[in-house]
Design an enzyme around this catalytic site. Structure first.
Site, PDB file in Angstrom:
ATOM      1  N   LYS A  89       0.824  -1.214   0.000  1.00 55.89           N
ATOM      2  CA  LYS A  89       0.000   0.000   0.000  1.00 55.89           C
ATOM      3  C   LYS A  89       0.859   1.266   0.000  1.00 55.89           C
ATOM      4  O   LYS A  89       0.411   2.324  -0.427  1.00 55.89           O
ATOM      5  CB  LYS A  89      -0.969  -0.013   1.177  1.00 55.89           C
ATOM      6  CG  LYS A  89      -2.048  -1.085   0.987  1.00 55.89           C
ATOM      7  CD  LYS A  89      -3.071  -1.126   2.085  1.00 55.89           C
ATOM      8  CE  LYS A  89      -4.152  -2.153   1.791  1.00 55.89           C
ATOM      9  NZ  LYS A  89      -3.688  -3.555   2.005  1.00 55.89           N
TER      10      LYS A  89
HETATM   11  C1  LIG Z   1      -4.339  -4.666   1.309  1.00 56.47           C
HETATM   12  C2  LIG Z   1      -3.554  -5.931   1.169  1.00 56.47           C
HETATM   13  C3  LIG Z   1      -3.908  -6.943   0.238  1.00 56.47           C
HETATM   14  C4  LIG Z   1      -5.164  -6.862  -0.601  1.00 56.47           C
HETATM   15  O1  LIG Z   1      -5.067  -5.925  -1.642  1.00 56.47           O
HETATM   16  P1  LIG Z   1      -6.392  -5.383  -2.384  1.00 56.47           P
HETATM   17  O2  LIG Z   1      -5.912  -4.269  -3.244  1.00 56.47           O
HETATM   18  O3  LIG Z   1      -7.321  -4.935  -1.293  1.00 56.47           O
HETATM   19  O4  LIG Z   1      -6.951  -6.518  -3.172  1.00 56.47           O
HETATM   20  C5  LIG Z   1      -3.065  -8.046   0.115  1.00 56.47           C
HETATM   21  N1  LIG Z   1      -1.957  -8.184   0.878  1.00 56.47           N
HETATM   22  C6  LIG Z   1      -1.590  -7.242   1.780  1.00 56.47           C
HETATM   23  C7  LIG Z   1      -0.376  -7.465   2.601  1.00 56.47           C
HETATM   24  C8  LIG Z   1      -2.374  -6.086   1.964  1.00 56.47           C
HETATM   25  O5  LIG Z   1      -1.987  -5.171   2.888  1.00 56.47           O
END
Ligand SMILES: *Cc1c(COP(=O)(O)O)cnc(C)c1O
Length: 465
Positions: A114
């Site tokens: 993120k």
């Molecule tokens: C947020 C997250 C996901 C999921 O990603 P999306 O974009 O919501 O599908 C997968 N792995 C980790 C470690 C995350 O923080």
């Protein structure tokens, strides 16, 4: 470039307004009016370029002139720098087996993918707000990961104050400390005496109080913000180009929760990047894998897993895909979303089912399989992977075809989930050097009762003049 709402009845906006608006007024999500196109020669010219340059080239058509090219270029260079993402390649590829790679998206400040979107979005927010001479208070509720990434993205930005609510005593020590050890004057952590749902309800209540929302300029940087999806497209291009695109096709397998990450891979494909297959990997909360296989989206209860960031049933970004599959018909999308909200179930018509199955494949991974994958990968390669990556690796190994270049998005550093990784591999992953003092740094956090009046009073006081 202009943006339309997936529900068809909100004003059409430019990038900077979409950035600040988040959700559209009709309850829909903003999506570009058309997909920018890059020719094979344009992709080829980006091969072997630094990550920041690829990010700039990919973002530029989406920004559509609302931010000057020189400013956008500088913001990309500041974001995708080794001082922010602590690996010289920014998003390095690591080969685990013939034809199988991980793309490491965890070298940012909070050790999860993120950061790739939020680090840029925080800078874009600050830039646009400063130009406009306004400021906002970003409020959010977090059960862990998103809060720390949003805080790291807004830290020290002069046009933004942040109030982040987490449930007192209900987030892990590492997760809490990633938020509360940030002592910048514009960052405010609240430990609410309540559950995560109480935190979320408090945030919703503040947004729904229009007078309060307007007088304090409340904003959010949630996962449905288009700018976040756009910023994620760059790493798919970077990986594919590294492996020989546009003269070779590359497939991706993505651990999926809210569908934002894999949607960025779809966007890359729509922009002309030669992406072969897109494999959606879920844990046992497998609504997306089931929907792709059956053409029916059916809600079930959320089950807790060792990959908590994927413990999602309603994948908010999937609405953008529904809009695409429905031939970009906003009214049709709105009525399907309404039907799903009402009954918890949606049966896609045959033509949409066919298109969905043409764009994606789906696979799910259970708890025991997740841990087995971590142990197997460790013994076979000496690499530790986190639980979310392990879900996708398990699904990828089953889907992999001979001769195919398949890249798995590695979304978190193994040290974010040390207990599960140690249980599975017998070794405890260490935090990287820049976070080594996390457990001993001083914390700042305000504990508040689950009382709306007290929370609002705190938010009002947090806003700098
Ligand atoms: C947020 C997250 C996901 C999921 O990603 P999306 O974009 O919501 O599908 C997968 N792995 C980790 C470690 C995350 O923080």
């Amino acid at each position: 470039m202009r943006y339309v709402s997936t529900r068809g009845s909100a004003p059409v906006l430019a990038f900077d307004d979409v950035l600040l608006a988040g959700l559209a007024r009709d309850g829909g999500l903003y999506i570009p009016e058309h997909w920018p196109q890059f020719s094979p020669a344009e992709w080829r010219a980006l091969r072997d370029r630094p990550y920041a340059e690829i990010a700039y080239a990919v973002m530029r058509p989406f920004v559509g002139g609302t931010i000057a090219d020189a400013d956008l270029k500088r913001l990309c260079a500041e974001t995708y720098a080794p001082s922010v993402f602590r690996h010289a390649a920014i998003a390095p590829l690591k080969q685990l087996a013939p034809g199988l790679w991980t793309m490491e998206l965890f070298h940012g400040p909070t050790l999860a993918f993120k950061d790739f979107a939020l680090q840029l979005v925080g800078r874009l927010f600050d830039h646009v707000l400063t130009k406009r001479g306004t400021r906002v208070t970003v409020i959010g509720a977090t059960s862990g990961d998103t809060g720390s990434a949003a805080i790291a993205a807004c830290l020290g930005r002069s046009a933004v104050d942040v109030v982040m609510l987490h449930p007192h005593g209900r987030v892990s020590d590492v997760q809490r400390r990633q938020m509360t050890t940030v002592l910048a004057p514009n960052i405010h952590n609240v430990a609410l005496d309540g559950t995560f749902d109480d935190c979320q309800d408090a945030v919703k209540a503040m947004f729904n109080d229009l007078a309060f929302r307007d007088s304090h300029n409340l904003s959010a940087v949630n996962s449905i913000n288009w700018a976040r999806v756009a910023a994620q497209i760059a790493y798919y291009a970077h990986a594919a180009l590294s492996l020989g695109a546009p003269d070779r096709k590359v497939s991706f397998c993505v651990p999926t929760g809210n569908f934002g990450n894999v949607l960025a891979a779809y966007a890359a494909k729509k922009m002309g990047l030669p992406v072969d297959r897109l494999v959606v990997a879920t844990n046992r909360n497998d609504i997306m894998a089931r929907t792709i296989r059956s053409g029916q989206m059916a809600l079930e209860a959320v089950a807790p897993t060792v990959s908590p960031s994927m413990d999602v049933q309603i994948s908010s970004n999937f609405e953008r895909m529904i809009f695409e599959l429905a031939g970009r018909d906003g009214a049709a999308t709105a009525s399907m979303m309404q039907e799903f909200r009402k009954s918890g179930r949606l049966d896609f018509p045959a033509n949409m089912q066919t298109s969905l199955a043409r764009e994606y494949e789906g696979g799910a991974c259970g708890e025991a399989e997740t841990l087995a994958e971590i142990g197997d990968t460790w013994r076979a390669t000496g690499e530790l992977v986190d639980t979310h990556t392990a879900v996708a690796l398990h699904v990828a190994r089953k889907a992999h075809r001979a001769g195919e270049a398949l890249v798995v998005a590695s979304t978190a550093h193994p040290a974010k989930f040390p207990d599960a990784v140690e249980k599975a591999a017998g070794v405890r992953p260490a935090l990287p050097p820049h976070l080594a003092d996390l457990m001993t740094k001083p914390e700042r956090v305000t504990r508040l009762p689950n009382d709306m009046a007290k929370v609002k009073e705190f938010v009002a006081a947090a806003r700098r003049a």
